[in-house]
Design a protein around this motif. Structure first.
Motif, PDB file in Angstrom:
ATOM      1  N   PHE A 404       0.811  -1.225   0.000  1.00  0.00           N
ATOM      2  CA  PHE A 404       0.000   0.000   0.000  1.00  0.00           C
ATOM      3  C   PHE A 404       0.844   1.275   0.000  1.00  0.00           C
ATOM      4  CE2 PHE A 404      -2.631  -3.369   1.585  1.00  0.00           C
ATOM      5  CZ  PHE A 404      -3.852  -3.137   0.978  1.00  0.00           C
ATOM      6  N   LYS A 406       2.619   2.580  -2.211  1.00  0.00           N
ATOM      7  CA  LYS A 406       2.503   3.366  -3.451  1.00  0.00           C
ATOM      8  C   LYS A 406       1.389   4.414  -3.379  1.00  0.00           C
ATOM      9  CE  LYS A 406       1.507  -0.540  -5.564  1.00  0.00           C
ATOM     10  NZ  LYS A 406       1.178  -1.569  -6.584  1.00  0.00           N
ATOM     11  N   TRP A 407       0.439   4.215  -2.457  1.00  0.00           N
ATOM     12  CA  TRP A 407      -0.652   5.176  -2.293  1.00  0.00           C
ATOM     13  C   TRP A 407      -0.468   6.072  -1.052  1.00  0.00           C
ATOM     14  CZ3 TRP A 407      -2.251  -0.041  -3.445  1.00  0.00           C
ATOM     15  CH2 TRP A 407      -2.720  -0.212  -4.751  1.00  0.00           C
ATOM     16  N   SER A 408       0.728   6.047  -0.485  1.00  0.00           N
ATOM     17  CA  SER A 408       0.935   6.739   0.797  1.00  0.00           C
ATOM     18  C   SER A 408       0.740   8.251   0.702  1.00  0.00           C
ATOM     19  CB  SER A 408       2.331   6.428   1.351  1.00  0.00           C
ATOM     20  OG  SER A 408       3.329   6.883   0.459  1.00  0.00           O
ATOM     21  N   ASN A 409       0.919   8.819  -0.471  1.00  0.00           N
ATOM     22  CA  ASN A 409       0.750  10.271  -0.618  1.00  0.00           C
ATOM     23  C   ASN A 409      -0.638  10.658  -1.111  1.00  0.00           C
ATOM     24  OD1 ASN A 409       3.411  10.932   0.197  1.00  0.00           O
ATOM     25  ND2 ASN A 409       4.178  10.376  -1.824  1.00  0.00           N
ATOM     26  N   SER A 410      -1.514   9.679  -1.273  1.00  0.00           N
ATOM     27  CA  SER A 410      -2.879   9.982  -1.717  1.00  0.00           C
ATOM     28  C   SER A 410      -3.755  10.287  -0.508  1.00  0.00           C
ATOM     29  CB  SER A 410      -3.452   8.811  -2.508  1.00  0.00           C
ATOM     30  OG  SER A 410      -3.491   7.639  -1.709  1.00  0.00           O
ATOM     31  N   TRP A 412      -7.195  10.097   1.931  1.00  0.00           N
ATOM     32  CA  TRP A 412      -8.248   9.192   2.401  1.00  0.00           C
ATOM     33  C   TRP A 412      -9.542   9.480   1.636  1.00  0.00           C
ATOM     34  CZ3 TRP A 412     -12.429  10.492   6.077  1.00  0.00           C
ATOM     35  CH2 TRP A 412     -13.154   9.368   6.497  1.00  0.00           C
ATOM     36  N   ARG A 415      -8.619   7.877  -3.141  1.00  0.00           N
ATOM     37  CA  ARG A 415      -7.562   7.102  -3.783  1.00  0.00           C
ATOM     38  C   ARG A 415      -8.069   6.493  -5.087  1.00  0.00           C
ATOM     39  NH1 ARG A 415      -6.395   5.825   2.096  1.00  0.00           N
ATOM     40  NH2 ARG A 415      -4.789   7.388   2.525  1.00  0.00           N
ATOM     41  N   ASP A 416      -7.159   6.006  -5.923  1.00  0.00           N
ATOM     42  CA  ASP A 416      -7.520   5.636  -7.297  1.00  0.00           C
ATOM     43  C   ASP A 416      -8.229   4.282  -7.397  1.00  0.00           C
ATOM     44  OD1 ASP A 416      -5.559   3.656  -7.125  1.00  0.00           O
ATOM     45  OD2 ASP A 416      -4.028   4.866  -8.113  1.00  0.00           O
ATOM     46  N   TYR A 419      -6.447   1.044  -6.117  1.00  0.00           N
ATOM     47  CA  TYR A 419      -6.556   0.875  -4.657  1.00  0.00           C
ATOM     48  C   TYR A 419      -7.932   0.323  -4.290  1.00  0.00           C
ATOM     49  CZ  TYR A 419      -6.834   2.268   0.296  1.00  0.00           C
ATOM     50  OH  TYR A 419      -6.996   2.279   1.666  1.00  0.00           O
ATOM     51  N   THR A 420      -8.959   0.887  -4.888  1.00  0.00           N
ATOM     52  CA  THR A 420     -10.333   0.432  -4.624  1.00  0.00           C
ATOM     53  C   THR A 420     -10.507  -1.019  -5.040  1.00  0.00           C
ATOM     54  OG1 THR A 420     -11.139   2.679  -4.990  1.00  0.00           O
ATOM     55  CG2 THR A 420     -12.770   0.918  -5.065  1.00  0.00           C
ATOM     56  N   LEU A 454      -3.304   2.041   5.341  1.00  0.00           N
ATOM     57  CA  LEU A 454      -3.341   3.484   5.089  1.00  0.00           C
ATOM     58  C   LEU A 454      -4.443   4.167   5.887  1.00  0.00           C
ATOM     59  CD1 LEU A 454      -2.705   3.771   1.235  1.00  0.00           C
ATOM     60  CD2 LEU A 454      -1.080   4.051   3.110  1.00  0.00           C
TER      61      LEU A 454
END
Length: 529
Positions: A404, A406-410, A412, A415-416, A419-420, A454
């Motif tokens: 996860f 790769k989504w740390s800067n997205s 709450w 997210r894209d 991720y969903t 996350l």
């Protein structure tokens, strides 16, 4: 904007103590200090107070995010019950989960953990008649290990001088158990792999499998539930609400949406905090319940961290595991759906706990190493008064942080699609597991959502979404810096990092930190009260 736990905060000009974070360790510390006459300000960055004891509401349901069961609160003479009574002014009520608190499922076989020490031994002996002596020895070792913890935690509250004089003696007996892994101890009394797997089935309560966890951590959890499990009547949120009244009575306040930017340190003395919006609060004492890693990495001035070589301390410990939780809402009351109060611990049949985790971390499509199912709506006798004709289920499994990252800067909830999609894949696998054991839930679910590491990172502010702070290996218990006092004057720590994992341990950290700050024997006072 800073908000109060209540809608109209009454802020004092000055506070005796400021506490960062509102987990149960922080709230317990605040309530105890309030009873000592202190005016305490609790600062919580989230929009709900309570840490892992808070609830969230969505789609007409309510879910408890961290409390799934508490031990020891049915016994009037237990320390845990007395602390809860003391800090809540006897406002908290507990519902007994019944005879079977945990059900261990391995393949097609089920093993019940039954409340009462003799019942526990008798039930397991029924499954493993040839292992009767090993089961008796196991229970004896659990009690022996827990008994040594009294001195170990007492030492944490002592002044540096008294600790130097008496601490070694307090710690010596504890280290005999803490230096060994759970597997080392269990394999010394039995070679039955299935029995070892069953006895260590609650490892999810502290996050490390038998070959990695310290036996004292395992023993603390096992002993905690020997008298059964209980659930707060009215749901987890009643805990923070009850403690808020005690804190407020002494002139204190819990502020939500109040993020601390940094702790102000002058001449090695903590004097106040600066908020994200630039506002400052000054105080006599500061306590961080935000976790030792977050505190040293982000809240303390880097000059202070370097001066005391605090980063070197952090290199001696590791972060605990991260997890996923599937929150499920169903149409139909717990009675109509025949939902149990008992927790389910489900494991793959042909792998030991450690191997199952190793294979899963390498490949998320491998069998879940553990699936934990809890039925909070069935445990709470007040649930149907608040949510008639509805029920909830929580399903938890381990979930490493790395996939996860790769989504740390997205953000709450923003997210894209990838991720969903990953979340939905995990959710469907967990639902499939649920239907194997609770088939009546199929077709009754009206809402579900999955939290990931996350999610935990976002709400709890732990860097890798770890659920139990610092991990509970044998090495962890040798780290003397995991205590309330720090090298900085008037600055203290509280929470699970200075004791062990879990609500009861974090609760006890409040006693230890308060005792260290006030230099009083507060446990004696609480037990008398």
């Amino acid at each position: 904007m800073i908000q109060s736990y209540k809608k109209q905060p009454v802020l004092a000009q000055k506070y005796d103590t400021i506490i960062i974070g509102s987990g149960i360790g922080s709230l317990a510390t605040a309530a105890i200090l309030a009873k000592e006459g202190q005016k305490v300000l609790v600062l919580e960055r989230h929009y709900i107070a309570g840490g892992f004891t808070h609830v969230f509401k969505r789609k007409g349901f309510e879910w408890d995010v961290g409390i799934h069961y508490i031990g020891e609160v049915q016994r009037e003479n237990s320390i845990i019950k007395k602390i809860f009574n003391y800090i809540s002014d006897n406002q908290l009520k507990w519902a007994d989960m019944g005879e079977v608190y945990d059900k261990v499922v391995i393949g097609k076989k089920e093993y019940n953990f039954v409340k009462g020490v003799q019942n526990f031994k008798d039930t397991l002996t029924g499954h493993f008649p040839e292992e009767k002596e090993a089961i008796i020895a196991y229970v004896d070792l659990v009690f022996a290990a827990v008994k040594t913890s009294k001195g170990f935690y007492m030492d944490k509250a002592l002044s540096p001088l008294l600790s130097k004089l008496f601490g070694r003696k307090f710690r010596k007996a504890f280290y005999k158990f803490s230096d060994k892994t759970t597997y080392e101890v269990l394999s010394s009394i039995t070679q039955n792999k299935t029995l070892i797997k069953v006895l260590s089935a609650q490892y999810g309560d502290y996050g490390l499998p038998p070959k990695q966890s310290s036996f004292v951590m395992h023993a603390a959890v096992a002993r905690h539930y020997f008298s059964g499990g209980s659930f707060p009547v009215g749901g987890s949120s009643v805990i923070a609400a009850s403690l808020d009244k005690v804190i407020e009575k002494a002139g204190g306040t819990i502020l939500i949406s109040a993020e601390v930017d940094k702790i102000i340190v002058e001449k090695n003395k903590a004097t106040g905090v600066q908020m994200k919006d630039g506002k400052q609060f000054s105080t006599k004492n500061i306590i961080s319940g935000a976790g030792i890693m977050t505190t040293y990495d982000h809240l303390l001035p880097q000059k202070t961290v370097q001066k005391h070589q605090l980063k070197k301390q952090l290199q001696k410990v590791k972060r605990s595991v991260s997890h996923a939780c599937l929150y499920i809402g169903l149409e139909g009351s717990p009675e109509t759906l025949q939902l149990p109060k008992t927790n389910y611990w489900i494991y793959p049949e042909h792998l030991d706990h450690d191997t199952a985790i190793d294979e899963y971390v390498k490949d998320l499509d491998a069998d879940f190493p553990v699936v934990y199912i809890s039925f909070p709506s069935a445990k709470d006798p007040d649930w149907s008064n608040r949510y008639p004709g509805k029920s909830t289920i929580d399903i938890i499994t381990l979930l490493p942080y790395a996939p996860f990252d790769k989504w740390s800067n997205s953000q709450w909830m923003k997210r894209d699609e990838a991720y969903t999609a990953l979340k939905e894949k995990i959710a469907q696998r967990l639902l499939k597991e649920l239907y194997k054991h609770i088939p009546q839930a199929e077709g009754k679910i009206t809402h579900y959502e999955l939290s990931t590491p996350l999610t935990t990172k976002h709400f709890v502010n732990y860097k890798e979404g770890e659920i139990y702070g610092v991990d509970h290996s044998p090495k962890r218990f040798r780290q003397r810096f995991l205590q309330p006092r720090t090298p900085i004057q008037n600055f203290y720590l509280t929470g699970q990092d200075i004791v062990t994992a879990g609500v009861a341990a974090a609760l006890f950290s409040g006693v230890i930190t308060s005792a260290a700050l006030t230099k009083k024997n507060l446990i004696k006072k609480i037990l008398k009260a």
